[in-house]
Design a protein around this motif. Sequence first.
Motif, PDB file in Angstrom:
ATOM      1  N   GLU A 134      -2.055 -13.211  -9.781  1.00  0.00           N
ATOM      2  CA  GLU A 134      -1.418 -14.392  -9.187  1.00  0.00           C
ATOM      3  C   GLU A 134      -1.246 -15.509 -10.213  1.00  0.00           C
ATOM      4  OE1 GLU A 134      -2.474 -13.749  -4.478  1.00  0.00           O
ATOM      5  OE2 GLU A 134      -3.702 -15.153  -5.619  1.00  0.00           O
ATOM      6  N   ALA A 135      -2.194 -15.609 -11.163  1.00  0.00           N
ATOM      7  CA  ALA A 135      -2.077 -16.644 -12.203  1.00  0.00           C
ATOM      8  C   ALA A 135      -0.823 -16.426 -13.036  1.00  0.00           C
ATOM      9  CB  ALA A 135      -3.317 -16.611 -13.097  1.00  0.00           C
ATOM     10  N   ARG A 136      -0.372 -15.164 -13.088  1.00  0.00           N
ATOM     11  CA  ARG A 136       0.830 -14.892 -13.880  1.00  0.00           C
ATOM     12  C   ARG A 136       2.082 -14.747 -12.998  1.00  0.00           C
ATOM     13  NH1 ARG A 136      -0.679  -9.977 -17.221  1.00  0.00           N
ATOM     14  NH2 ARG A 136      -2.560  -9.800 -15.950  1.00  0.00           N
ATOM     15  N   GLY A 137       1.959 -15.235 -11.763  1.00  0.00           N
ATOM     16  CA  GLY A 137       3.140 -15.305 -10.901  1.00  0.00           C
ATOM     17  C   GLY A 137       3.345 -14.136  -9.959  1.00  0.00           C
ATOM     18  N   GLY A 138       2.527 -13.105 -10.057  1.00  0.00           N
ATOM     19  CA  GLY A 138       2.638 -11.963  -9.150  1.00  0.00           C
ATOM     20  C   GLY A 138       2.058 -12.306  -7.793  1.00  0.00           C
ATOM     21  N   ALA A 139       2.387 -11.498  -6.789  1.00  0.00           N
ATOM     22  CA  ALA A 139       1.854 -11.745  -5.452  1.00  0.00           C
ATOM     23  C   ALA A 139       1.042 -10.548  -4.990  1.00  0.00           C
ATOM     24  CB  ALA A 139       2.990 -12.004  -4.474  1.00  0.00           C
ATOM     25  N   VAL A 140      -0.109 -10.835  -4.378  1.00  0.00           N
ATOM     26  CA  VAL A 140      -0.960  -9.776  -3.838  1.00  0.00           C
ATOM     27  C   VAL A 140      -1.152 -10.060  -2.351  1.00  0.00           C
ATOM     28  CG1 VAL A 140      -3.202  -8.625  -3.976  1.00  0.00           C
ATOM     29  CG2 VAL A 140      -2.138  -9.529  -6.072  1.00  0.00           C
ATOM     30  N   PRO A 141      -0.660  -9.164  -1.483  1.00  0.00           N
ATOM     31  CA  PRO A 141      -0.795  -9.404  -0.038  1.00  0.00           C
ATOM     32  C   PRO A 141      -2.268  -9.462   0.374  1.00  0.00           C
ATOM     33  CG  PRO A 141       0.625  -7.505  -0.483  1.00  0.00           C
ATOM     34  CD  PRO A 141      -0.012  -7.885  -1.772  1.00  0.00           C
ATOM     35  N   PRO A 142      -2.550 -10.090   1.545  1.00  0.00           N
ATOM     36  CA  PRO A 142      -3.931 -10.127   2.022  1.00  0.00           C
ATOM     37  C   PRO A 142      -4.464  -8.711   2.202  1.00  0.00           C
ATOM     38  CG  PRO A 142      -2.468 -11.447   3.419  1.00  0.00           C
ATOM     39  CD  PRO A 142      -1.604 -10.732   2.442  1.00  0.00           C
ATOM     40  N   ASP A 143      -5.783  -8.573   2.116  1.00  0.00           N
ATOM     41  CA  ASP A 143      -6.419  -7.261   2.262  1.00  0.00           C
ATOM     42  C   ASP A 143      -5.936  -6.601   3.558  1.00  0.00           C
ATOM     43  OD1 ASP A 143      -7.965  -5.093   1.948  1.00  0.00           O
ATOM     44  OD2 ASP A 143      -9.894  -6.134   1.946  1.00  0.00           O
ATOM     45  N   GLY A 144      -5.607  -5.339   3.472  1.00  0.00           N
ATOM     46  CA  GLY A 144      -5.112  -4.636   4.658  1.00  0.00           C
ATOM     47  C   GLY A 144      -4.617  -3.252   4.287  1.00  0.00           C
ATOM     48  N   ASP A 145      -4.021  -2.560   5.260  1.00  0.00           N
ATOM     49  CA  ASP A 145      -3.578  -1.170   5.065  1.00  0.00           C
ATOM     50  C   ASP A 145      -2.598  -0.992   3.908  1.00  0.00           C
ATOM     51  OD1 ASP A 145      -5.168  -0.309   7.045  1.00  0.00           O
ATOM     52  OD2 ASP A 145      -3.576   0.208   8.467  1.00  0.00           O
ATOM     53  N   VAL A 146      -1.857  -2.062   3.593  1.00  0.00           N
ATOM     54  CA  VAL A 146      -0.852  -1.955   2.537  1.00  0.00           C
ATOM     55  C   VAL A 146      -1.500  -1.614   1.183  1.00  0.00           C
ATOM     56  CG1 VAL A 146      -0.836  -4.406   1.850  1.00  0.00           C
ATOM     57  CG2 VAL A 146       1.272  -3.059   1.680  1.00  0.00           C
ATOM     58  N   HIS A 147      -2.813  -1.860   1.083  1.00  0.00           N
ATOM     59  CA  HIS A 147      -3.523  -1.584  -0.172  1.00  0.00           C
ATOM     60  C   HIS A 147      -4.108  -0.171  -0.222  1.00  0.00           C
ATOM     61  CE1 HIS A 147      -3.042  -5.618  -1.733  1.00  0.00           C
ATOM     62  NE2 HIS A 147      -3.398  -6.105  -0.553  1.00  0.00           N
ATOM     63  N   LEU A 148      -3.880   0.601   0.835  1.00  0.00           N
ATOM     64  CA  LEU A 148      -4.406   1.968   0.873  1.00  0.00           C
ATOM     65  C   LEU A 148      -3.323   2.991   0.552  1.00  0.00           C
ATOM     66  CD1 LEU A 148      -6.544   1.909   4.171  1.00  0.00           C
ATOM     67  CD2 LEU A 148      -7.313   1.499   1.806  1.00  0.00           C
ATOM     68  N   ALA A 149      -3.734   4.077  -0.116  1.00  0.00           N
ATOM     69  CA  ALA A 149      -2.824   5.208  -0.308  1.00  0.00           C
ATOM     70  C   ALA A 149      -2.913   6.030   0.971  1.00  0.00           C
ATOM     71  CB  ALA A 149      -3.255   6.028  -1.517  1.00  0.00           C
ATOM     72  N   ARG A 150      -2.088   5.652   1.968  1.00  0.00           N
ATOM     73  CA  ARG A 150      -2.206   6.293   3.280  1.00  0.00           C
ATOM     74  C   ARG A 150      -1.651   7.709   3.253  1.00  0.00           C
ATOM     75  NH1 ARG A 150       0.536   2.032   7.010  1.00  0.00           N
ATOM     76  NH2 ARG A 150      -0.188   3.350   8.723  1.00  0.00           N
ATOM     77  N   ALA A 151      -2.420   8.592   3.853  1.00  0.00           N
ATOM     78  CA  ALA A 151      -2.126  10.024   3.742  1.00  0.00           C
ATOM     79  C   ALA A 151      -0.806  10.428   4.401  1.00  0.00           C
ATOM     80  CB  ALA A 151      -3.285  10.835   4.317  1.00  0.00           C
ATOM     81  N   ARG A 152      -0.282   9.598   5.303  1.00  0.00           N
ATOM     82  CA  ARG A 152       1.022   9.931   5.887  1.00  0.00           C
ATOM     83  C   ARG A 152       2.080  10.019   4.781  1.00  0.00           C
ATOM     84  NH1 ARG A 152       3.502   5.432   9.526  1.00  0.00           N
ATOM     85  NH2 ARG A 152       1.548   5.494  10.697  1.00  0.00           N
ATOM     86  N   PHE A 153       1.870   9.226   3.709  1.00  0.00           N
ATOM     87  CA  PHE A 153       2.844   9.257   2.602  1.00  0.00           C
ATOM     88  C   PHE A 153       2.630  10.477   1.703  1.00  0.00           C
ATOM     89  CE2 PHE A 153       2.540   4.773   3.881  1.00  0.00           C
ATOM     90  CZ  PHE A 153       3.841   4.615   4.318  1.00  0.00           C
ATOM     91  N   HIS A 154       1.426  10.971   1.657  1.00  0.00           N
ATOM     92  CA  HIS A 154       1.205  12.219   0.910  1.00  0.00           C
ATOM     93  C   HIS A 154       1.980  13.345   1.591  1.00  0.00           C
ATOM     94  CE1 HIS A 154      -2.163   9.708  -0.286  1.00  0.00           C
ATOM     95  NE2 HIS A 154      -2.417  10.512  -1.302  1.00  0.00           N
ATOM     96  N   ALA A 155       1.909  13.354   2.938  1.00  0.00           N
ATOM     97  CA  ALA A 155       2.632  14.390   3.677  1.00  0.00           C
ATOM     98  C   ALA A 155       4.132  14.259   3.431  1.00  0.00           C
ATOM     99  CB  ALA A 155       2.315  14.278   5.164  1.00  0.00           C
ATOM    100  N   GLN A 156       4.586  13.014   3.367  1.00  0.00           N
ATOM    101  CA  GLN A 156       6.020  12.742   3.164  1.00  0.00           C
ATOM    102  C   GLN A 156       6.472  13.145   1.754  1.00  0.00           C
ATOM    103  OE1 GLN A 156       7.216   8.625   4.282  1.00  0.00           O
ATOM    104  NE2 GLN A 156       8.337   8.635   2.334  1.00  0.00           N
ATOM    105  N   LEU A 157       5.604  12.880   0.765  1.00  0.00           N
ATOM    106  CA  LEU A 157       5.979  13.135  -0.632  1.00  0.00           C
ATOM    107  C   LEU A 157       5.737  14.577  -1.081  1.00  0.00           C
ATOM    108  CD1 LEU A 157       4.496   9.871  -2.216  1.00  0.00           C
ATOM    109  CD2 LEU A 157       6.934  10.411  -1.945  1.00  0.00           C
ATOM    110  N   ALA A 158       4.907  15.306  -0.325  1.00  0.00           N
ATOM    111  CA  ALA A 158       4.555  16.672  -0.738  1.00  0.00           C
ATOM    112  C   ALA A 158       5.800  17.538  -0.813  1.00  0.00           C
ATOM    113  CB  ALA A 158       3.549  17.265   0.243  1.00  0.00           C
ATOM    114  N   GLU A 159       5.979  18.213  -1.935  1.00  0.00           N
ATOM    115  CA  GLU A 159       7.169  19.040  -2.082  1.00  0.00           C
ATOM    116  C   GLU A 159       6.841  20.524  -2.050  1.00  0.00           C
ATOM    117  OE1 GLU A 159       9.092  17.509  -5.506  1.00  0.00           O
ATOM    118  OE2 GLU A 159       9.909  15.788  -4.413  1.00  0.00           O
ATOM    119  N   THR A 160       6.114  20.971  -3.076  1.00  0.00           N
ATOM    120  CA  THR A 160       5.828  22.402  -3.116  1.00  0.00           C
ATOM    121  C   THR A 160       4.405  22.694  -2.659  1.00  0.00           C
ATOM    122  OG1 THR A 160       5.767  21.883  -5.465  1.00  0.00           O
ATOM    123  CG2 THR A 160       7.330  23.575  -4.766  1.00  0.00           C
ATOM    124  N   PHE A 161       4.299  23.570  -1.698  1.00  0.00           N
ATOM    125  CA  PHE A 161       2.992  24.020  -1.232  1.00  0.00           C
ATOM    126  C   PHE A 161       2.726  25.380  -1.867  1.00  0.00           C
ATOM    127  CE2 PHE A 161       4.366  20.892   1.766  1.00  0.00           C
ATOM    128  CZ  PHE A 161       3.204  20.237   2.138  1.00  0.00           C
TER     129      PHE A 161
END
Lengths: 318, 197
Positions: B149-176
């Motif tokens: 933040e001191a260098r102008g970036g923004a960090v949202p308040p603590d919450g789910d947005v900071h997690l690597a949520r597994a629904r996105f792993h399922a979405q990104l998974a290509e080859t099984f």
Amino acid sequence: MILGIETSCDETAAALVTNDGRVLANVVSSQAKLHARYGGVVPEVASRHHLELLLPAVRQAFDDSGTRLDQVERVAVTQGPGLVGALLIGVSAAKALAWARRLPLVPVNHLHGHVASLYLEPDPVEPPFLCLLASGGHTLLLDVRDRRTLEVLGTTLDDAAGEAFDKGARLLGLGYPGGVEIDRLASDGDPEAFSFPVARVPGLDFSFSGLKTALLYTVRDLGPEETEGLRADLAASYQHAIVRALVERAEAAAQATGAERIAVVGGVASNSELRRSFSNAVFAPPALCTDNAAMIASAARFIEPIPYPQYLALDAFA
Amino acid sequence: MLILAFDTATDVATSALVWDGEVLGEQSSRPISVLQDLDAILRRGGVRDTQVEGIAVGIGPGSFTGLRMGVATARALAFAWNVGLAGVPTLEALGAGAPGAVPVIDARRREVFVQLDGHPVVLSPADLSVVPGRLYVGDGALLYREQIEARGGAVPPDGDVHLARARFHAQLAETFGPPDLVEPMYLRVPDVDRVSP
Ligand SMILES: [Zn+2]
């Protein structure tokens, strides 16, 4: 049939054992060579290799025995003591394999596992007995009354016996693991050539750190050339001191508990002088002396399993 | 396709059950209890094991121990159920949950893992090129919020947005594919502080 998994130190192991103690498969992928250049086990290196080797070891255990996962009735895994990061790989895989079939899980104490290497067919040893467990990680005297319980009578206050062998081997410029190298070299040496004192500590405990220092000073006083010429004698005398300490304390412990029999397990149990020095002891089969999973599955025969779903958050312990 | 996905590369383990893009269940806890989460979402979703068609697992970068717990679990499940396994980079899953944001994972030792030109790298937070006005997410962003933040970036308040949520792993998974082919992304060589066996 029990599937056993062991990843506490530097052996990645999987085994299949029947409920009555017959070993159907016993796969051990040793990392000893990998760790040789470091002169000891590097935890992070060990963990990386456990992960690579574990599933192939499990698969091979099924292939070797011509069995399948759906024949497994319980899964046994080493929970500790050991390197936590390494243990967690075995624990994670074991929990997942058990959960995938909703099987019960048996967390096994590694020390119980070593003792349970004596309960396997074809020559199971019946308690009670006094057990000497000597390996790279442990030096313990155990009072074994039955197949479920054991009581620690004595342990090492510093180095384990196998560790003393490793450190001695390093001082003598030998390879790792040191026990095998010293044993080999000692067969050409005079065990009485040097007198290495083993510290006498009270009770039934051991102390090997002074011994290592004594060897260090001797090697330094002799200088490199003379040490080279006397290496076999040095190895034989050093080994003799370790073996004498183990035998004396084990016999004292047997006397104290009234045990009629002494049993020896763990990696150091394969040492040839140790095998000769006990007048009346049983030894675990050589293939079951170093860390393996058959002993873990064996121990699991005598432990109440944890039913699904109670083990799903099970942790390892150091 | 019915996918069971999870990630244990960071302190918060995430799990999800996803069927053709539809999230049937989601849960988070700690890496040690990830199986408890998987058990719960399968039961709640009324799904039998035999219906699971593929497993997706986070391959890091992140905590070495956590990462291995996840990959060991995933490989064992894929083997036991005889289904394919897909490895998904944790940074990519984290980024997919916050489009436009820069995913930053705590790498311990005062360093962070970030995606640089499509490749994961490890660097000191001071060397992170912060773009003013841009969002930064992940446990590394939370940890170094002040510097960002001191260098102008923004960090949202603590919450789910900071997690690597597994629904996105399922979405990104290509080859099984075969479970052994999925490996952790370490990005660091091992320390060699040795201990005796
Ligand atoms: Zn052991």
